[in-house]
Design a protein around this motif. Sequence first.
Motif, mmCIF file in Angstrom:
data_model
loop_
_atom_site.group_PDB
_atom_site.id
_atom_site.type_symbol
_atom_site.label_atom_id
_atom_site.label_comp_id
_atom_site.label_asym_id
_atom_site.label_seq_id
_atom_site.Cartn_x
_atom_site.Cartn_y
_atom_site.Cartn_z
ATOM 1 N N THR A 180 0.825 -1.200 0.000
ATOM 2 C CA THR A 180 0.000 0.000 0.000
ATOM 3 C C THR A 180 0.862 1.254 0.000
ATOM 4 N N LEU A 181 0.498 2.203 -0.862
ATOM 5 C CA LEU A 181 1.163 3.497 -0.924
ATOM 6 C C LEU A 181 0.299 4.542 -0.241
ATOM 7 N N SER A 182 0.886 5.365 0.573
ATOM 8 C CA SER A 182 0.176 6.481 1.188
ATOM 9 C C SER A 182 1.209 7.499 1.638
ATOM 10 N N GLY A 183 0.729 8.704 1.912
ATOM 11 C CA GLY A 183 1.615 9.717 2.469
ATOM 12 C C GLY A 183 1.751 10.964 1.637
ATOM 13 N N HIS A 188 -5.558 10.064 -0.776
ATOM 14 C CA HIS A 188 -5.330 9.103 -1.839
ATOM 15 C C HIS A 188 -4.362 8.002 -1.401
ATOM 16 N N THR A 189 -4.736 6.776 -1.713
ATOM 17 C CA THR A 189 -3.864 5.636 -1.477
ATOM 18 C C THR A 189 -3.837 4.779 -2.736
ATOM 19 N N ALA A 190 -2.887 3.858 -2.780
ATOM 20 C CA ALA A 190 -2.766 2.941 -3.906
ATOM 21 C C ALA A 190 -2.244 1.618 -3.376
ATOM 22 N N ALA A 191 -2.539 0.539 -4.090
ATOM 23 C CA ALA A 191 -2.064 -0.779 -3.673
ATOM 24 C C ALA A 191 -2.100 -1.724 -4.863
ATOM 25 N N GLU A 234 -9.367 7.055 -6.682
ATOM 26 C CA GLU A 234 -8.649 6.404 -5.590
ATOM 27 C C GLU A 234 -9.621 5.697 -4.643
ATOM 28 N N PRO A 235 -9.202 4.672 -3.932
ATOM 29 C CA PRO A 235 -7.852 4.111 -3.922
ATOM 30 C C PRO A 235 -7.502 3.469 -5.260
ATOM 31 N N TYR A 284 2.039 6.542 -7.837
ATOM 32 C CA TYR A 284 0.579 6.665 -7.847
ATOM 33 C C TYR A 284 0.046 6.659 -9.283
ATOM 34 N N HIS A 287 -0.092 3.149 -10.586
ATOM 35 C CA HIS A 287 -1.247 2.415 -10.058
ATOM 36 C C HIS A 287 -2.549 2.920 -10.676
#
Length: 497
Positions: A180-183, A188-191, A234-235, A284, A287
Amino acid sequence: MDNVLFILTDQQRTDTMGSYGGSVCRTPNLDALSEDSVVFTNAYTSCPICTPARASLQSGYYPFNVGMQSNMYGSNCLIRELPDDPGLLSRQLVQQGYSAGYTGKWHLGHGKSILDTEDFRRYGKRTIQFPEFQHGIRSLPTDLGYEGDDFPGHGDGGHGYPQYADYLAENGLSFETVNTLSGNFDVHTAAEVVSPIESTVDYYLTERAIHYIDRFRRRQRPFFFALNFWGPHEPYLAPTKHLDTYRDMKLEPWPNFHDDGEGKPSIHRARMANSQEWEAFEPYVKHYYGAMSAIDEQIGRLIAYLKAHDLYDNTTIIFSSDHGESLGIHGGLSDKAFFMYEETCRIPLLVKPAGQRHATREESRFVNSCDIHATILDMAGVARDAAEQRDGRSFVPLLRGEDIADWPDCAVTECSGLENVMFTQRMIRYKHYKYVFNCGDTDELYDLQRDPHELHNLVQEPDCADTLAQLRGKLAEWMAAHQDGLLKLFKRMRSVA
Protein backbone atom coordinates in the motif's frame (compact mmCIF):
# COMPACT_ATOMS: atom_id res chain seq x y z
CA MET A 1 -36.05 1.80 -30.27
CA ASP A 2 -32.56 0.48 -29.68
CA ASN A 3 -30.86 -0.70 -26.53
CA VAL A 4 -28.57 1.72 -24.70
CA LEU A 5 -25.55 0.74 -22.60
CA PHE A 6 -24.07 3.58 -20.54
CA ILE A 7 -20.64 2.90 -19.05
CA LEU A 8 -19.33 5.48 -16.60
CA THR A 9 -15.94 5.59 -14.91
CA ASP A 10 -15.03 7.79 -11.97
CA GLN A 11 -12.33 10.44 -12.08
CA GLN A 12 -10.78 9.41 -15.41
CA ARG A 13 -8.44 11.66 -17.36
CA THR A 14 -8.89 11.81 -21.12
CA ASP A 15 -5.20 11.11 -21.71
CA THR A 16 -5.62 7.56 -20.38
CA MET A 17 -7.06 6.67 -23.81
CA GLY A 18 -5.38 6.40 -27.17
CA SER A 19 -8.36 8.02 -28.87
CA TYR A 20 -7.56 11.18 -26.89
CA GLY A 21 -3.86 11.11 -27.66
CA GLY A 22 -2.74 9.09 -24.65
CA SER A 23 0.40 7.08 -25.32
CA VAL A 24 1.21 5.40 -21.98
CA CYS A 25 -1.94 4.00 -20.36
CA ARG A 26 -3.13 0.84 -22.11
CA THR A 27 -6.87 0.73 -22.89
CA PRO A 28 -7.08 -1.53 -25.96
CA ASN A 29 -10.79 -2.29 -25.59
CA LEU A 30 -11.79 1.35 -25.34
CA ASP A 31 -9.51 2.14 -28.26
CA ALA A 32 -11.26 -0.59 -30.27
CA LEU A 33 -14.66 0.79 -29.24
CA SER A 34 -13.61 4.25 -30.40
CA GLU A 35 -13.07 2.84 -33.91
CA ASP A 36 -16.85 2.34 -34.13
CA SER A 37 -17.68 5.55 -32.27
CA VAL A 38 -18.04 9.28 -32.47
CA VAL A 39 -15.29 10.68 -30.23
CA PHE A 40 -16.27 13.96 -28.58
CA THR A 41 -13.09 15.97 -28.11
CA ASN A 42 -14.65 18.88 -26.22
CA ALA A 43 -16.89 17.21 -23.64
CA TYR A 44 -16.99 18.83 -20.21
CA THR A 45 -18.39 17.82 -16.86
CA SER A 46 -21.06 19.96 -15.24
CA CYS A 47 -18.94 19.90 -12.08
CA PRO A 48 -15.58 18.23 -11.31
CA ILE A 49 -17.00 16.50 -8.21
CA CYS A 50 -18.74 13.11 -8.05
CA THR A 51 -22.18 13.84 -6.58
CA PRO A 52 -22.93 17.02 -8.57
CA ALA A 53 -21.79 15.52 -11.88
CA ARG A 54 -23.88 12.40 -11.31
CA ALA A 55 -26.89 14.48 -10.32
CA SER A 56 -26.64 16.18 -13.73
CA LEU A 57 -26.53 12.84 -15.53
CA GLN A 58 -29.68 11.64 -13.78
CA SER A 59 -31.64 14.92 -13.75
CA GLY A 60 -30.46 16.86 -16.79
CA TYR A 61 -29.87 19.91 -14.60
CA TYR A 62 -26.71 21.71 -13.58
CA PRO A 63 -26.00 21.12 -9.90
CA PHE A 64 -27.06 24.65 -8.93
CA ASN A 65 -30.53 23.77 -10.24
CA VAL A 66 -30.67 20.52 -8.24
CA GLY A 67 -29.21 21.50 -4.86
CA MET A 68 -26.44 18.89 -4.92
CA GLN A 69 -23.47 21.19 -5.48
CA SER A 70 -20.92 19.14 -3.59
CA ASN A 71 -20.51 15.58 -2.37
CA MET A 72 -23.39 14.54 -0.14
CA TYR A 73 -21.44 14.96 3.08
CA GLY A 74 -20.23 18.46 2.14
CA SER A 75 -21.35 21.56 3.97
CA ASN A 76 -22.46 23.13 0.68
CA CYS A 77 -24.67 20.24 -0.44
CA LEU A 78 -28.24 21.37 0.27
CA ILE A 79 -29.75 17.89 0.08
CA ARG A 80 -28.47 14.37 0.74
CA GLU A 81 -30.85 12.40 -1.48
CA LEU A 82 -31.47 13.01 -5.20
CA PRO A 83 -35.01 14.43 -5.53
CA ASP A 84 -37.44 12.05 -7.23
CA ASP A 85 -38.97 13.68 -10.26
CA PRO A 86 -40.81 12.58 -13.41
CA GLY A 87 -37.98 13.98 -15.52
CA LEU A 88 -35.29 11.76 -14.00
CA LEU A 89 -33.52 9.54 -16.50
CA SER A 90 -34.88 6.36 -14.92
CA ARG A 91 -38.47 7.59 -14.70
CA GLN A 92 -38.50 8.70 -18.32
CA LEU A 93 -36.93 5.47 -19.60
CA VAL A 94 -39.48 3.31 -17.81
CA GLN A 95 -42.28 5.50 -19.15
CA GLN A 96 -40.96 4.84 -22.66
CA GLY A 97 -41.20 1.09 -22.10
CA TYR A 98 -37.54 0.39 -21.39
CA SER A 99 -36.15 -2.10 -18.94
CA ALA A 100 -33.88 0.27 -17.00
CA GLY A 101 -31.01 -1.20 -15.00
CA TYR A 102 -28.22 0.11 -12.80
CA THR A 103 -25.22 -1.22 -10.93
CA GLY A 104 -22.14 0.29 -9.32
CA LYS A 105 -21.34 3.65 -7.81
CA TRP A 106 -24.37 5.84 -7.13
CA HIS A 107 -23.33 8.58 -4.66
CA LEU A 108 -26.72 10.28 -4.89
CA GLY A 109 -28.36 8.90 -1.78
CA HIS A 110 -27.53 7.26 1.53
CA GLY A 111 -30.77 5.62 2.53
CA LYS A 112 -31.31 4.82 6.19
CA SER A 113 -29.59 1.48 5.87
CA ILE A 114 -26.16 3.09 5.78
CA LEU A 115 -25.40 6.16 7.82
CA ASP A 116 -22.08 6.86 6.20
CA THR A 117 -22.81 10.43 7.06
CA GLU A 118 -19.80 9.80 9.23
CA ASP A 119 -18.07 11.37 6.21
CA PHE A 120 -19.85 14.51 7.30
CA ARG A 121 -19.88 13.88 11.03
CA ARG A 122 -16.13 13.45 11.35
CA TYR A 123 -15.86 17.12 10.41
CA GLY A 124 -18.55 18.38 12.74
CA LYS A 125 -21.36 17.51 15.10
CA ARG A 126 -22.06 13.82 15.66
CA THR A 127 -25.71 14.10 16.62
CA ILE A 128 -27.07 15.74 13.49
CA GLN A 129 -30.07 14.14 11.80
CA PHE A 130 -30.55 15.12 8.19
CA PRO A 131 -34.13 16.08 7.24
CA GLU A 132 -34.21 13.47 4.47
CA PHE A 133 -33.75 10.71 7.02
CA GLN A 134 -36.29 12.20 9.41
CA HIS A 135 -38.91 12.24 6.66
CA GLY A 136 -38.05 8.81 5.29
CA ILE A 137 -36.75 10.08 1.95
CA ARG A 138 -34.55 7.50 0.24
CA SER A 139 -33.08 7.89 -3.23
CA LEU A 140 -31.25 4.75 -4.25
CA PRO A 141 -31.46 3.35 -7.81
CA THR A 142 -34.33 0.95 -7.12
CA ASP A 143 -36.25 3.70 -5.32
CA LEU A 144 -36.20 5.74 -8.52
CA GLY A 145 -37.32 3.14 -11.03
CA TYR A 146 -34.18 1.20 -11.86
CA GLU A 147 -33.84 -2.55 -11.59
CA GLY A 148 -30.47 -3.50 -10.21
CA ASP A 149 -28.19 -2.92 -7.26
CA ASP A 150 -28.34 -0.34 -4.47
CA PHE A 151 -24.95 0.75 -3.17
CA PRO A 152 -25.64 3.68 -0.81
CA GLY A 153 -23.25 6.51 -0.17
CA HIS A 154 -19.79 7.05 -1.61
CA GLY A 155 -18.67 3.44 -1.40
CA ASP A 156 -14.90 3.95 -1.07
CA GLY A 157 -14.23 1.71 -4.04
CA GLY A 158 -17.17 -0.62 -3.40
CA HIS A 159 -15.37 -3.08 -1.13
CA GLY A 160 -17.51 -2.65 1.98
CA TYR A 161 -20.90 -3.68 0.66
CA PRO A 162 -22.51 -6.94 1.80
CA GLN A 163 -23.46 -7.86 -1.79
CA TYR A 164 -19.80 -7.88 -2.80
CA ALA A 165 -18.85 -9.88 0.31
CA ASP A 166 -21.54 -12.43 -0.57
CA TYR A 167 -20.20 -12.68 -4.11
CA LEU A 168 -16.69 -13.39 -2.84
CA ALA A 169 -17.94 -16.01 -0.39
CA GLU A 170 -20.15 -17.74 -2.97
CA ASN A 171 -17.21 -18.04 -5.37
CA GLY A 172 -14.57 -19.02 -2.83
CA LEU A 173 -12.67 -15.79 -3.36
CA SER A 174 -10.95 -13.24 -1.18
CA PHE A 175 -9.71 -9.79 -2.08
CA GLU A 176 -6.06 -9.21 -1.20
CA THR A 177 -3.71 -6.28 -1.68
CA VAL A 178 -0.06 -5.65 -0.86
CA ASN A 179 2.41 -2.77 -0.93
CA THR A 180 0.00 0.00 0.00
CA LEU A 181 1.16 3.50 -0.92
CA SER A 182 0.18 6.48 1.19
CA GLY A 183 1.61 9.72 2.47
CA ASN A 184 1.89 12.05 -0.49
CA PHE A 185 -1.84 12.79 -0.57
CA ASP A 186 -4.14 13.55 2.33
CA VAL A 187 -6.61 10.86 1.28
CA HIS A 188 -5.33 9.10 -1.84
CA THR A 189 -3.86 5.64 -1.48
CA ALA A 190 -2.77 2.94 -3.91
CA ALA A 191 -2.06 -0.78 -3.67
CA GLU A 192 -1.32 -3.86 -5.76
CA VAL A 193 -4.10 -6.44 -6.03
CA VAL A 194 -2.61 -9.94 -5.74
CA SER A 195 -5.83 -11.95 -5.59
CA PRO A 196 -7.43 -13.18 -8.84
CA ILE A 197 -9.01 -10.71 -11.26
CA GLU A 198 -12.34 -12.35 -10.44
CA SER A 199 -12.02 -10.99 -6.89
CA THR A 200 -11.98 -7.34 -7.96
CA VAL A 201 -14.94 -5.00 -7.74
CA ASP A 202 -14.50 -4.21 -11.44
CA TYR A 203 -15.04 -7.87 -12.34
CA TYR A 204 -17.95 -8.15 -9.90
CA LEU A 205 -19.74 -5.13 -11.36
CA THR A 206 -19.28 -6.46 -14.89
CA GLU A 207 -20.79 -9.75 -13.74
CA ARG A 208 -23.76 -7.82 -12.37
CA ALA A 209 -24.16 -5.96 -15.66
CA ILE A 210 -24.10 -9.19 -17.64
CA HIS A 211 -26.60 -10.72 -15.20
CA TYR A 212 -29.15 -7.95 -15.71
CA ILE A 213 -28.61 -7.51 -19.44
CA ASP A 214 -29.06 -11.25 -19.87
CA ARG A 215 -32.40 -10.92 -18.08
CA PHE A 216 -33.44 -7.84 -20.04
CA ARG A 217 -32.60 -9.23 -23.48
CA ARG A 218 -35.18 -11.97 -23.07
CA ARG A 219 -37.99 -9.43 -22.76
CA GLN A 220 -39.92 -8.05 -25.70
CA ARG A 221 -38.72 -4.50 -25.16
CA PRO A 222 -35.50 -2.49 -25.35
CA PHE A 223 -33.19 -2.05 -22.40
CA PHE A 224 -31.06 0.68 -20.88
CA PHE A 225 -28.30 -0.36 -18.54
CA ALA A 226 -25.86 1.83 -16.60
CA LEU A 227 -22.60 0.25 -15.45
CA ASN A 228 -20.80 2.57 -13.03
CA PHE A 229 -17.26 1.70 -12.04
CA TRP A 230 -15.73 3.12 -8.86
CA GLY A 231 -12.34 3.42 -10.52
CA PRO A 232 -9.93 4.69 -11.48
CA HIS A 233 -10.84 7.06 -8.60
CA GLU A 234 -8.65 6.40 -5.59
CA PRO A 235 -7.85 4.11 -3.92
CA TYR A 236 -5.84 3.23 -7.04
CA LEU A 237 -6.03 -0.55 -6.92
CA ALA A 238 -4.02 -2.18 -9.71
CA PRO A 239 -4.01 -5.96 -10.26
CA THR A 240 -0.52 -7.35 -10.63
CA LYS A 241 -0.94 -8.23 -14.32
CA HIS A 242 -1.82 -4.62 -15.12
CA LEU A 243 0.61 -2.96 -12.73
CA ASP A 244 3.39 -5.01 -14.35
CA THR A 245 2.76 -3.11 -17.58
CA TYR A 246 3.92 0.11 -15.94
CA ARG A 247 6.03 -1.07 -13.01
CA ASP A 248 9.42 -0.60 -14.65
CA MET A 249 8.54 2.38 -16.81
CA LYS A 250 10.13 5.75 -16.31
CA LEU A 251 7.22 8.15 -16.59
CA GLU A 252 7.86 11.69 -17.72
CA PRO A 253 6.37 14.52 -15.61
CA TRP A 254 3.21 16.14 -16.90
CA PRO A 255 3.97 19.03 -19.28
CA ASN A 256 2.55 21.44 -16.67
CA PHE A 257 4.06 19.71 -13.63
CA HIS A 258 6.66 22.43 -13.03
CA ASP A 259 4.12 25.26 -12.90
CA ASP A 260 5.24 27.55 -10.05
CA GLY A 261 1.70 28.92 -9.57
CA GLU A 262 2.69 32.52 -10.21
CA GLY A 263 -0.37 34.58 -11.04
CA LYS A 264 -2.68 31.69 -10.16
CA PRO A 265 -5.43 31.63 -7.50
CA SER A 266 -4.31 30.88 -3.96
CA ILE A 267 -7.26 28.47 -3.52
CA HIS A 268 -5.38 25.95 -5.66
CA ARG A 269 -3.15 25.26 -2.68
CA ALA A 270 -6.10 23.67 -0.88
CA ARG A 271 -5.42 20.53 -2.91
CA MET A 272 -1.62 20.57 -2.98
CA ALA A 273 0.07 17.24 -2.30
CA ASN A 274 2.56 16.82 0.52
CA SER A 275 5.52 16.50 -1.84
CA GLN A 276 6.13 18.45 -5.01
CA GLU A 277 8.73 16.03 -6.38
CA TRP A 278 7.76 14.00 -9.46
CA GLU A 279 9.27 10.86 -7.93
CA ALA A 280 6.60 11.06 -5.21
CA PHE A 281 3.79 11.08 -7.79
CA GLU A 282 5.12 8.53 -10.24
CA PRO A 283 4.14 5.39 -8.25
CA TYR A 284 0.58 6.67 -7.85
CA VAL A 285 0.32 7.40 -11.57
CA LYS A 286 1.44 3.84 -12.34
CA HIS A 287 -1.25 2.41 -10.06
CA TYR A 288 -3.81 4.79 -11.58
CA TYR A 289 -2.91 3.51 -15.03
CA GLY A 290 -3.05 -0.07 -13.79
CA ALA A 291 -6.50 0.50 -12.32
CA MET A 292 -7.69 2.01 -15.62
CA SER A 293 -6.30 -0.91 -17.63
CA ALA A 294 -8.15 -3.31 -15.31
CA ILE A 295 -11.42 -1.48 -16.00
CA ASP A 296 -10.71 -1.56 -19.71
CA GLU A 297 -10.30 -5.33 -19.52
CA GLN A 298 -13.76 -5.65 -17.99
CA ILE A 299 -15.29 -3.35 -20.59
CA GLY A 300 -13.82 -5.68 -23.20
CA ARG A 301 -15.44 -8.64 -21.46
CA LEU A 302 -18.84 -6.92 -21.49
CA ILE A 303 -18.53 -6.00 -25.16
CA ALA A 304 -17.58 -9.60 -25.97
CA TYR A 305 -20.79 -10.70 -24.22
CA LEU A 306 -22.83 -8.27 -26.34
CA LYS A 307 -21.26 -9.56 -29.53
CA ALA A 308 -21.74 -13.21 -28.55
CA HIS A 309 -25.47 -12.59 -28.05
CA ASP A 310 -26.00 -10.44 -31.17
CA LEU A 311 -26.57 -7.31 -29.08
CA TYR A 312 -23.60 -5.18 -30.11
CA ASP A 313 -25.00 -3.90 -33.40
CA ASN A 314 -28.42 -2.93 -32.03
CA THR A 315 -27.09 -1.32 -28.86
CA THR A 316 -25.90 2.26 -28.57
CA ILE A 317 -22.87 2.29 -26.24
CA ILE A 318 -22.07 5.53 -24.46
CA PHE A 319 -18.80 5.65 -22.54
CA SER A 320 -17.83 8.58 -20.34
CA SER A 321 -16.60 9.65 -16.90
CA ASP A 322 -18.07 11.92 -14.25
CA HIS A 323 -14.95 14.13 -14.21
CA GLY A 324 -11.17 13.97 -14.46
CA GLU A 325 -8.15 13.72 -12.15
CA SER A 326 -5.10 15.83 -11.37
CA LEU A 327 -2.30 13.51 -10.10
CA GLY A 328 0.29 16.23 -9.63
CA ILE A 329 -0.49 18.73 -12.38
CA HIS A 330 0.55 22.36 -11.93
CA GLY A 331 3.18 21.92 -9.27
CA GLY A 332 1.63 19.08 -7.30
CA LEU A 333 -2.16 19.43 -7.28
CA SER A 334 -4.16 16.41 -6.19
CA ASP A 335 -7.76 15.23 -6.45
CA LYS A 336 -10.17 17.78 -8.01
CA ALA A 337 -12.30 20.89 -7.29
CA PHE A 338 -10.88 24.34 -6.54
CA PHE A 339 -9.18 24.39 -9.97
CA MET A 340 -10.73 24.23 -13.42
CA TYR A 341 -7.90 22.75 -15.45
CA GLU A 342 -8.53 20.55 -18.49
CA GLU A 343 -7.34 17.43 -16.69
CA THR A 344 -10.22 17.62 -14.20
CA CYS A 345 -13.02 19.32 -16.20
CA ARG A 346 -12.70 17.69 -19.61
CA ILE A 347 -14.16 14.20 -19.84
CA PRO A 348 -13.90 11.33 -22.30
CA LEU A 349 -17.07 10.70 -24.30
CA LEU A 350 -17.42 7.95 -26.89
CA VAL A 351 -20.74 7.09 -28.52
CA LYS A 352 -21.05 3.93 -30.62
CA PRO A 353 -24.45 4.29 -32.31
CA ALA A 354 -26.70 1.31 -32.85
CA GLY A 355 -27.10 0.15 -36.43
CA GLN A 356 -24.64 0.08 -39.28
CA ARG A 357 -21.03 0.50 -38.21
CA HIS A 358 -19.11 3.54 -39.35
CA ALA A 359 -15.48 4.53 -39.09
CA THR A 360 -14.46 6.62 -36.09
CA ARG A 361 -15.17 10.32 -36.31
CA GLU A 362 -14.17 13.18 -34.05
CA GLU A 363 -16.76 15.74 -32.99
CA SER A 364 -15.27 18.99 -31.69
CA ARG A 365 -18.44 20.89 -30.77
CA PHE A 366 -18.96 21.50 -27.06
CA VAL A 367 -21.10 19.08 -25.04
CA ASN A 368 -21.60 18.58 -21.30
CA SER A 369 -22.98 16.13 -18.72
CA CYS A 370 -26.53 17.48 -19.01
CA ASP A 371 -26.46 16.83 -22.75
CA ILE A 372 -25.92 13.12 -22.05
CA HIS A 373 -29.23 13.05 -20.15
CA ALA A 374 -31.10 14.74 -23.01
CA THR A 375 -29.44 12.52 -25.61
CA ILE A 376 -30.38 9.25 -23.90
CA LEU A 377 -33.98 10.41 -23.62
CA ASP A 378 -33.99 11.38 -27.29
CA MET A 379 -32.63 7.93 -28.20
CA ALA A 380 -35.33 6.31 -26.05
CA GLY A 381 -38.15 7.99 -27.95
CA VAL A 382 -38.86 11.03 -25.78
CA ALA A 383 -39.82 13.95 -27.99
CA ARG A 384 -36.73 16.07 -28.46
CA ASP A 385 -38.31 19.29 -27.23
CA ALA A 386 -39.34 17.47 -24.04
CA ALA A 387 -35.89 15.87 -23.64
CA GLU A 388 -34.33 19.32 -23.88
CA GLN A 389 -36.54 21.13 -21.37
CA ARG A 390 -33.77 21.08 -18.76
CA ASP A 391 -30.16 22.26 -19.00
CA GLY A 392 -29.06 19.80 -21.66
CA ARG A 393 -29.46 19.42 -25.39
CA SER A 394 -29.59 16.15 -27.34
CA PHE A 395 -26.50 15.57 -29.47
CA VAL A 396 -28.20 12.85 -31.53
CA PRO A 397 -28.04 15.17 -34.60
CA LEU A 398 -24.28 15.46 -34.10
CA LEU A 399 -24.00 11.68 -34.11
CA ARG A 400 -25.63 11.74 -37.54
CA GLY A 401 -23.19 14.33 -38.78
CA GLU A 402 -25.82 17.04 -39.13
CA ASP A 403 -24.75 20.66 -39.26
CA ILE A 404 -26.69 22.35 -36.44
CA ALA A 405 -26.43 26.10 -36.95
CA ASP A 406 -27.61 27.01 -33.46
CA TRP A 407 -25.57 24.46 -31.50
CA PRO A 408 -24.13 26.06 -28.31
CA ASP A 409 -20.76 27.69 -28.93
CA CYS A 410 -19.53 27.32 -25.35
CA ALA A 411 -19.37 24.92 -22.44
CA VAL A 412 -19.63 25.76 -18.73
CA THR A 413 -18.47 23.93 -15.62
CA GLU A 414 -19.47 24.97 -12.11
CA CYS A 415 -17.99 24.25 -8.70
CA SER A 416 -18.92 25.21 -5.16
CA GLY A 417 -16.04 23.74 -3.21
CA LEU A 418 -15.39 20.44 -1.51
CA GLU A 419 -15.70 19.08 2.03
CA ASN A 420 -15.83 22.07 4.40
CA VAL A 421 -14.35 24.61 1.99
CA MET A 422 -17.07 26.49 0.14
CA PHE A 423 -15.70 28.24 -2.94
CA THR A 424 -17.78 29.47 -5.87
CA GLN A 425 -16.44 29.03 -9.40
CA ARG A 426 -17.70 29.09 -12.97
CA MET A 427 -15.59 28.10 -15.98
CA ILE A 428 -16.48 28.79 -19.59
CA ARG A 429 -14.84 27.39 -22.72
CA TYR A 430 -15.42 29.54 -25.81
CA LYS A 431 -13.48 29.15 -29.05
CA HIS A 432 -9.90 28.44 -27.95
CA TYR A 433 -10.19 30.39 -24.70
CA LYS A 434 -11.02 29.47 -21.15
CA TYR A 435 -12.18 31.91 -18.48
CA VAL A 436 -12.60 30.99 -14.82
CA PHE A 437 -14.50 33.11 -12.34
CA ASN A 438 -13.00 32.51 -8.89
CA CYS A 439 -15.15 34.28 -6.34
CA GLY A 440 -12.94 35.99 -3.76
CA ASP A 441 -9.74 35.10 -5.62
CA THR A 442 -7.87 35.81 -8.85
CA ASP A 443 -9.75 34.99 -12.02
CA GLU A 444 -8.09 33.00 -14.80
CA LEU A 445 -7.88 33.38 -18.56
CA TYR A 446 -6.07 30.93 -20.82
CA ASP A 447 -5.47 30.76 -24.54
CA LEU A 448 -5.52 26.99 -25.09
CA GLN A 449 -4.30 27.34 -28.66
CA ARG A 450 -1.04 28.97 -27.62
CA ASP A 451 -0.92 27.53 -24.11
CA PRO A 452 -2.59 24.08 -24.12
CA HIS A 453 -1.20 23.22 -20.68
CA GLU A 454 -2.63 26.34 -18.98
CA LEU A 455 0.63 27.66 -17.63
CA HIS A 456 0.10 31.38 -18.23
CA ASN A 457 -2.81 33.19 -16.65
CA LEU A 458 -3.60 36.13 -18.95
CA VAL A 459 -6.22 37.77 -16.78
CA GLN A 460 -3.99 40.74 -15.94
CA GLU A 461 -2.55 41.18 -19.44
CA PRO A 462 -3.63 44.54 -20.95
CA ASP A 463 -3.64 43.06 -24.44
CA CYS A 464 -6.25 40.51 -23.30
CA ALA A 465 -8.69 42.98 -21.75
CA ASP A 466 -11.13 42.81 -24.65
CA THR A 467 -11.05 39.01 -24.69
CA LEU A 468 -11.60 38.92 -20.93
CA ALA A 469 -14.60 41.24 -21.21
CA GLN A 470 -16.02 39.15 -24.05
CA LEU A 471 -15.79 35.91 -22.07
CA ARG A 472 -17.26 37.48 -18.94
CA GLY A 473 -20.17 38.72 -21.03
CA LYS A 474 -20.53 35.30 -22.64
CA LEU A 475 -20.63 33.65 -19.24
CA ALA A 476 -23.27 36.13 -18.04
CA GLU A 477 -25.42 35.28 -21.07
CA TRP A 478 -25.12 31.58 -20.34
CA MET A 479 -25.97 32.10 -16.67
CA ALA A 480 -29.09 34.05 -17.61
CA ALA A 481 -30.21 31.35 -20.06
CA HIS A 482 -29.75 28.61 -17.43
CA GLN A 483 -31.22 30.57 -14.52
CA ASP A 484 -28.01 30.50 -12.54
CA GLY A 485 -28.68 32.29 -9.25
CA LEU A 486 -25.10 33.53 -9.18
CA LEU A 487 -25.69 35.88 -12.11
CA LYS A 488 -26.55 39.09 -10.24
CA LEU A 489 -23.58 38.93 -7.91
CA PHE A 490 -21.22 37.85 -10.69
CA LYS A 491 -22.18 40.86 -12.78
CA ARG A 492 -21.77 43.16 -9.81
CA MET A 493 -18.39 41.72 -8.74
CA ARG A 494 -16.89 41.73 -12.26
CA SER A 495 -18.61 44.87 -13.57
CA VAL A 496 -20.40 43.00 -16.35
CA ALA A 497 -23.19 44.92 -18.06
